[in-house]
Design an enzyme around this catalytic site. Structure first.
Site, PDB file in Angstrom:
ATOM      1  N   LYS A 229       0.836  -1.197   0.000  1.00 21.30           N
ATOM      2  CA  LYS A 229       0.000   0.000   0.000  1.00 21.30           C
ATOM      3  C   LYS A 229       0.874   1.252   0.000  1.00 21.30           C
ATOM      4  O   LYS A 229       1.870   1.314   0.717  1.00 21.30           O
ATOM      5  CB  LYS A 229      -0.926   0.008   1.216  1.00 21.30           C
TER       6      LYS A 229
ATOM      7  N   CYS B  53     -18.227  -9.725   3.821  1.00 22.25           N
ATOM      8  CA  CYS B  53     -16.800 -10.050   3.886  1.00 22.25           C
ATOM      9  C   CYS B  53     -16.604 -11.460   4.431  1.00 22.25           C
ATOM     10  O   CYS B  53     -17.053 -11.763   5.550  1.00 22.25           O
ATOM     11  CB  CYS B  53     -16.044  -9.046   4.751  1.00 22.25           C
TER      12      CYS B  53
ATOM     13  N   CYS C  57     -12.395  -7.963  11.821  1.00 27.39           N
ATOM     14  CA  CYS C  57     -11.381  -9.003  11.951  1.00 27.39           C
ATOM     15  C   CYS C  57     -10.046  -8.313  12.117  1.00 27.39           C
ATOM     16  O   CYS C  57      -9.964  -7.084  12.022  1.00 27.39           O
ATOM     17  CB  CYS C  57     -11.394  -9.926  10.724  1.00 27.39           C
TER      18      CYS C  57
END
Length: 570
Positions: A216, A440, A479
């Protein structure tokens, strides 16, 4: 380089993802054949992973999974697509096209603004996937390399005020994105039906097996740390003099993901390598990426991110290799300071005399709700707006470049459709969550759906202690993978199971400190009880202007995380 002569390379059996990438024919796999298979709505094993390189994740609606199983039906497979939009800028024409596709061809009808400063479509069924890519291509958008083991969408501060510096920084975000893209033609061949050329493809930057793990990158303009630089493998901190961009401080090795129960994984702040002038930007970006490509852990994916490479080989060793590959030496760090995060909600005037309206979009979910038709409002603004839209890394939307004569009309539309609410509190605008359930597949607990009521409870606690004008950087992620950036919050909730979270405390408002776990696997009621007590102590004993995260560190409620590898679990 080989394992035998380079001590910086991890030896051992490679993870299966390395086989998958090696055998994929530069990310093609058998995706085309899978698309023609109408016996299933999903993709086969390898292709399930490979479509991520094309910007998609296979998902299903977990709310109805059990019911479909009872009916002897497979899960309702669909894909989520994340677009590539460096810096998050989109035109009104493009907006209208994605709005229409969301209405016509997705299960949920929404546009989801994400923490990666772009939009996602959720609920696209297999017959509509190719149409989705071709629709985006027709308006100049793609989803190349927005997921998996590549450099993902490049963030850039959505600064609506310093227009000149922002434009210059944004141009560099676009250049970095283009420079680090995969060179394979797989995307164009599969989704856009472009001709297959008989050529030998090469990936000079990413390599034929691409990166060891996701990567990223961000460009940030101080003093607003609205992209959370420490969540990124590579960040370029803009340094300006006399209103002009002159170069960047380079930060390497940030990242927030971890694995429950595995103390070899942890969130980590980035290290500041030093300053470079603008002309070295692409060379340094490439050098950081190729060093991570060659030295990153391809044996254990849980330790494959850049942050672990730096901790394993040493920051100085990694930095020296980047200097060698880029043919430069980093100059000393130029002074800079981050003072705030988040977005400036409401109107702001730019140095160019145009106006910018930042709209708060809770959870980034743009949809027509009862009495609050956000999606219709955005569409009506797009129909008359002559500037552009800027998606922010905090899931908000900026209507940018508004001439003074259009301000009243645009604000009127926004208010009529619930896009501006005078009742919005600072606490709500300082809170954020990832998507999590029901779509998700990694989610362990609610995040997006729990956030609104959770913030309401938190607002009540603040008001109870006379702090209704204050706020706490508050984030929930379903999560431990870090999409909601809870590991840079003053209060961060990390999903552990249905209705249960780990409670982390001790980040700061500037986003330059990792919080530490305070309580493990506790219920939402227990979390609010803890926060009630702690906020009461903050109200009674804070120093002037002291944020909540700083207070809990100063008073010893939680220990400060200085070195994550050493302190995070200590």
């Amino acid at each position: 380089m080989s394992e035998s002569n380079n001590p910086n390379i991890v030896s051992g059996p490679l993870s299966d993802n390395e086989r998958l990438k090696r055998e994929s024919n530069h990310l093609r796999g058998t995706i085309e054949q899978d698309l023609k298979n109408d016996l299933t709505g999903g993709f086969s094993a390898d292709n399930f992973q490979l479509i991520r390189f094309h910007g998609m994740y296979q998902q299903d609606d977990r709310d109805i999974r059990a019911e479909r199983q009872k009916q002897k039906l497979e899960p309702l497979h669909n894909v989520m697509l994340r677009a590539r939009l460096p810096g998050g800028i989109i035109t009104p024409t493009q907006w209208l096209a994605i709005d229409k596709f969301a209405d016509d061809k997705t299960l949920y009808g929404s546009i989801r603004l994400t923490t990666r400063q772009t939009f996602q479509f959720h609920g696209v069924l297999k017959p509509n996937i190719k149409l989705m890519h071709q629709t985006l291509n027709s308006i100049g958008i793609d989803s190349i390399a927005t997921a998996s083991d590549v450099n993902r969408n490049v963030l850039c501060t959505s600064n609506p005020v310093e227009s000149v510096v922002h434009q210059q920084a944004y141009e560099w975000a676009k250049k970095i994105s283009e420079h680090l893209l995969p060179k394979t033609r797989a995307y164009a061949e599969i989704w856009l039906d472009e001709e297959k050329l008989e050529t030998t493809e090469q990936e000079p930057i990413l390599g034929d097996t691409y990166l060891p793990r996701k990567f990223k990158t961000a460009v940030v303009i101080p003093p607003q740390n609205d992209v959370d630089v420490h969540a990124n493998d590579l960040s370029f901190v803009a340094i300006a003099e006399q209103g002009q961009l002159i170069g960047f401080n380079v930060l390497v090795g940030g990242g927030l993901a971890m694995t429950h129960g595995d103390t070899s994984t942890y969130p980590r702040k980035a290290d500041d390598f030093g300053f470079i002038p603008l002309e070295h930007t692409l060379a340094v970006a490439e050098a950081v990426v190729t060093t991570q490509r060659d030295w990153g852990n391809r044996v254990n994916r849980k330790n494959a991110k850049t942050k672990y490479t730096l901790d394993r080989v040493g920051t100085d060793t990694f930095k020296a290799e980047v200097e060698k590959r880029a043919g430069i030496l980093f100059a000393p760090v130029k002074p800079y300071e981050f003072k705030e995060r988040g977005d400036r909600i409401g109107w702001a005037e730019g140095v160019d005399g145009k106006f910018h309206l930042t709209l708060f979009i809770e959870n980034g979910r743009i949809l027509d709700y009862p009495g609050k038709p956000l999606k219709t409002g955005c569409r009506k603004i797009a129909e008359i707006h002559q500037g552009d839209f800027r998606m922010t890394a905090n899931q908000n939307l900026i209507v940018a470049g508004v001439p003074v004569q259009d301000k009243v009309r645009i604000e009127q539309i926004a208010r009529e459709h619930g896009l501006i609410e005078d009742s919005l509190t600072r606490q709500r605008s300082d809170s954020m969550a990832c998507v999590s359930l029901p779509t998700c597949p990694l989610a362990m607990a609610e995040a997006e759906r729990y956030l609104p009521e959770s913030v309401t409870e938190l607002e009540g606690i603040l008001a109870k202690h006379g702090l209704q004008q204050d706020s706490i950087i508050y984030r929930i992620t379903g999560c431990p993978n870090g999409c909601g950036r809870a590991m840079l919050a003053e209060v961060g909730l990390v999903g552990k199971g249905p209705g249960k979270y780990n409670l982390h405390l001790g980040g700061n408002r500037a986003g330059t400190r990792i919080p530490k776990m305070y309580r493990e696997n506790i219920s939402t009621a227990e979390i609010m009880q803890e926060l009630d007590s702690l906020i009461g102590a903050w109200a009674a004993n804070r120093e002037p202007g002291e944020g909540f995260g700083d207070f809990v560190i100063r008073t010893g409620v939680i220990d400060e995380v200085i070195d994550s590898a050493r302190d995070f679990y200590a």
